[in-house]
Design a protein around this motif. Structure first.
Motif, short mmCIF file in Angstrom:
data_model
loop_
_atom_site.label_atom_id
_atom_site.label_comp_id
_atom_site.label_asym_id
_atom_site.label_seq_id
_atom_site.Cartn_x
_atom_site.Cartn_y
_atom_site.Cartn_z
N HIS A 1 0.70 -1.16 -0.11
CA HIS A 1 -0.11 0.05 0.13
C HIS A 1 0.90 1.45 -0.09
CE1 HIS A 1 -3.25 -2.75 1.02
NE2 HIS A 1 -2.74 -3.30 1.77
N LEU A 2 2.20 1.16 0.03
CA LEU A 2 3.00 2.32 0.07
C LEU A 2 3.69 2.79 -1.26
CD1 LEU A 2 4.77 1.25 3.70
CD2 LEU A 2 2.73 2.63 3.27
N GLY A 3 4.33 3.87 -1.25
CA GLY A 3 5.06 4.44 -2.34
C GLY A 3 5.29 5.94 -2.05
N GLU A 4 6.20 6.52 -2.64
CA GLU A 4 6.56 7.93 -2.35
C GLU A 4 5.53 8.80 -3.16
OE1 GLU A 4 10.01 9.65 -4.28
OE2 GLU A 4 10.61 7.36 -5.22
N TYR A 5 4.74 8.37 -4.05
CA TYR A 5 3.75 9.06 -4.50
C TYR A 5 2.36 8.40 -3.95
CZ TYR A 5 7.53 10.37 -7.65
OH TYR A 5 8.73 10.98 -7.89
N THR A 6 2.46 7.77 -3.14
CA THR A 6 1.14 7.06 -2.57
C THR A 6 1.01 7.29 -0.98
OG1 THR A 6 1.43 5.26 -4.39
CG2 THR A 6 -0.14 5.04 -2.75
N ASP A 7 1.69 6.75 -0.42
CA ASP A 7 1.73 6.63 0.98
C ASP A 7 3.23 6.87 1.64
OD1 ASP A 7 0.69 6.57 3.73
OD2 ASP A 7 -0.61 4.93 3.47
N ILE A 8 3.28 7.69 2.47
CA ILE A 8 4.65 7.64 3.29
C ILE A 8 4.36 7.44 4.65
CG2 ILE A 8 6.98 8.59 3.30
CD1 ILE A 8 4.62 9.96 0.66
N PRO A 9 4.68 6.52 5.23
CA PRO A 9 4.58 6.40 6.87
C PRO A 9 6.01 6.92 7.58
CG PRO A 9 5.29 4.34 5.88
CD PRO A 9 5.02 4.97 4.86
N ALA A 10 5.88 7.22 8.89
CA ALA A 10 6.91 7.51 9.57
C ALA A 10 6.81 6.99 10.90
CB ALA A 10 6.97 9.24 9.78
N GLY A 11 7.85 7.30 11.96
CA GLY A 11 7.72 6.94 13.20
C GLY A 11 6.53 7.72 14.26
N ASP A 12 6.38 6.86 15.29
CA ASP A 12 5.26 7.65 16.32
C ASP A 12 5.72 7.00 17.51
OD1 ASP A 12 2.82 9.57 16.29
OD2 ASP A 12 2.41 7.94 17.67
N ILE A 13 4.72 6.90 18.51
CA ILE A 13 4.91 6.31 19.72
C ILE A 13 5.29 4.89 19.52
CG2 ILE A 13 3.97 5.40 22.01
CD1 ILE A 13 2.09 8.02 21.78
N GLY A 14 6.46 4.21 20.00
CA GLY A 14 6.72 2.82 19.93
C GLY A 14 7.54 2.48 18.53
N VAL A 15 7.70 3.44 17.80
CA VAL A 15 8.47 3.23 16.44
C VAL A 15 9.47 4.28 16.35
CG1 VAL A 15 8.15 3.31 13.94
CG2 VAL A 15 6.23 2.37 15.47
N GLY A 16 10.58 3.89 16.75
CA GLY A 16 11.90 4.82 16.40
C GLY A 16 12.60 4.41 15.12
N THR A 17 13.88 4.77 15.32
CA THR A 17 14.86 4.68 14.20
C THR A 17 15.19 3.24 13.80
OG1 THR A 17 15.95 6.77 14.20
CG2 THR A 17 17.20 4.98 13.20
N ARG A 18 15.24 2.46 15.04
CA ARG A 18 15.38 1.17 15.08
C ARG A 18 14.25 0.36 14.11
NH1 ARG A 18 15.14 -2.56 20.48
NH2 ARG A 18 13.25 -1.72 20.56
N GLU A 19 13.05 0.59 14.64
CA GLU A 19 11.80 -0.04 14.09
C GLU A 19 11.78 0.57 12.53
OE1 GLU A 19 11.63 -0.20 18.14
OE2 GLU A 19 11.84 1.44 17.04
N ILE A 20 12.18 1.79 12.51
CA ILE A 20 12.06 2.30 10.91
C ILE A 20 12.82 1.41 10.04
CG2 ILE A 20 12.53 4.18 9.23
CD1 ILE A 20 9.74 4.46 10.76
N GLY A 21 14.19 1.41 10.47
CA GLY A 21 15.18 0.57 9.87
C GLY A 21 14.75 -0.94 9.65
N TYR A 22 14.13 -1.69 10.49
CA TYR A 22 13.88 -3.16 10.25
C TYR A 22 12.76 -2.84 9.00
CZ TYR A 22 15.88 -4.51 14.52
OH TYR A 22 16.74 -4.74 15.79
N MET A 23 11.61 -2.04 9.18
CA MET A 23 10.62 -2.09 8.24
C MET A 23 11.07 -1.49 6.87
SD MET A 23 7.10 -0.66 10.31
CE MET A 23 7.99 0.48 11.42
N PHE A 24 12.02 -0.48 6.68
CA PHE A 24 12.63 -0.54 5.47
C PHE A 24 13.25 -1.24 4.96
CE2 PHE A 24 16.13 2.04 3.16
CZ PHE A 24 15.19 2.62 1.93
#
Length: 455
Positions: free
Chosen positions: A165-188
């Motif tokens: 469901h993602l894409g730079e022209y569609t939907d771009i998530p980021a972090g929030d509570i419980g989601v920091g650089t570590r979690e972003i790294g695993y998801m990316f």
């Protein structure tokens, strides 16, 4: 329990109709109902000036997400036990650009919470002027007490479904509570694995060495204080030498303390769920970071190591007298009694670092007392603004220095403030930042929706 308030009789008929529509269709989502009413409460002047908004039922369309995605997230813990969590992504409105908004991992997450956050994100993102729509997502997964390998497995499972469901022209998530650089790294990493593309702009909050932006960690807290400083200046006051109280002691709170002290204010109190500390000498930022970010201890550990600091178990941090209050913990943390206490103790400005931390009744207390009040959709937009700055750097295959990124953030927060100020004055409500933020964000989105037809 349904949200207990409704549209007033003096609201524009289009506002009453829209809120009744939302309440009827979302009966068990009090946070979402509250967020909708907080915005709709300000929009009667806009609908009176622009009858086409009501005629085309823009409000009803705006309050209904374009897409709601709910999915299961199965994962295996370190003992081999299988767990199943629920994942969400609400793609709320894309009239101004691709969906943009964070991912929250917390046991309190449900569809109503994600819709409340996504609805707020529409207007927050519009106010930045950066051409982004509103969305939000997350899961009821609790990362507390989980090992790094368990969090990695969960993030990979979560992204296995979400990536489509993602894409730079569609939907771009980021972090929030419980989601920091570590979690972003695993998801990316999982996104790259599944898509076979280095699409850096598909997610923000990345590490500095692999596509992240300087100031992203500090952005929400810094931006809240930057907005507060400009709001005070425009109203003949100066943040320097003021007493400040910040609720919370997480990322937003820590960097709000940091920027407020850089600008000459004295932050005398902060808190966590166990209570609050008062430090009349000013919060020792290095010690606070050590206790909360490195050791992940309770805030009481700060008082144990800081001469002259006092820990108060339970209670309300808003009992501490201050001139500036920055609620930066969680939704509905600042209620009517706390607002009255702050007013009695001489508060002159309140700016929301968290999302909807002030109850509607408390906001009313501040507005009636003439306290400058900056809603979260304006004051804490620095995080998403810096996410867009990260996307710009990714698109250009470049990176900015900390000073350059901070200057861009300051310019963006000034622009957000001025849009709110101008909208309030245009509608005869000078100094009302709640009305200004809601009307300014709404008109930008509504005009784009009308221009693009009935979709």
């Amino acid at each position: 329990m349904p949200f207990s308030h409704g549209a007033r009789e003096d609201h524009h008929p289009g506002v009453r109709s829209a809120y009744e529509h939302v309440a009827r269709r979302n009966p068990d989502e009090p946070e979402f109902q509250q967020a909708v009413l907080e915005v709709l409460d300000s929009l009667s002047p806009a609908l009176s000036r622009h009858p086409e908004y009501a005629d085309e039922r823009v409000l009803e369309r705006l309050c209904e997400p374009e897409r709601q995605i709910i999915f299961r997230v199965p994962w295996r813990d370190d003992q081999g036990k299988v767990h199943v969590n629920r994942g969400f992504r609400v793609e709320f409105n894309s009239a101004l650009g691709p969906y943009k908004g964070g991912l929250r991992f917390h046991p309190s997450v449900n569809l109503g919470v994600i819709k409340f956050l996504g609805f707020e994100q529409i207007f927050k993102n519009a106010l930045t002027g950066m051409g982004i729509g509103g969305g939000k997502g997350g899961s009821d997964f609790d990362p507390k007490g989980r090992s790094a390998t368990e969090i990695e497995r969960f993030c990979q499972s979560f992204m296995t479904e979400l990536h489509r469901h993602l894409g730079e022209y569609t939907d771009i998530p980021a972090g929030d509570i419980g989601v920091g650089t570590r979690e972003i790294g695993y998801m990316f990493g999982q996104y790259r694995r599944l898509s076979n593309r280095w699409e850096a702009g598909v997610i923000t909050g990345k590490g500095l060495d692999w596509g992240g932006s300087a100031v992203r960690t500090e952005a929400t807290g810094y931006g809240t204080v930057m907005f507060t400083e400009r709001m005070l200046e425009r109203n003949g006051r100066d943040l320097s030498d003021m007493r400040v109280v910040v609720s919370g002691s997480g990322n937003v709170a820590i960097y709000a303390v940091d920027k407020a002290q850089q600008l000459g204010a004295t932050v005398v109190a902060c808190s966590d769920s166990s209570g609050y500390v008062v430090d009349e000498k000013g919060i020792d930022l290095d010690l606070l970071r050590q206790v909360k970010e490195v050791e992940r201890e309770r805030i009481s550990a700060y008082a144990e190591r800081r001469s002259g600091a006092e820990f108060v178990e339970g209670g309300s941090v808003w009992d501490v007298p201050c001139e500036v209050a920055l609620p930066s913990a969680t939704q509905n943390e600042l209620d009517t009694d706390a607002a009255k206490t702050l007013v009695d103790n001489g508060v002159v400005a309140v700016a929301e670092g968290a999302n909807m931390p002030t109850t509607p009744e408390a906001v009313k207390v501040f507005r009636e007392a003439g306290v400058l009040f900056a809603p979260g959709k304006a004051a804490n937009a620095g995080g998403v603004a810096t996410s867009v700055l990260e996307m710009r750097q990714n698109a250009r295959r470049t990176s900015w220095s900390f000073d350059h990124a901070e200057a861009e953030l300051a310019q963006t927060m000034a622009g957000i403030h001025d849009r709110c100020e101008e909208a309030a004055e245009r509608h005869g409500a000078k100094g009302d930042y709640v009305l200004g933020a809601n009307v300014a964000g709404f008109e930008m989105v509504a005009d784009a929706m009308l221009a693009q037809g009935l979709i």
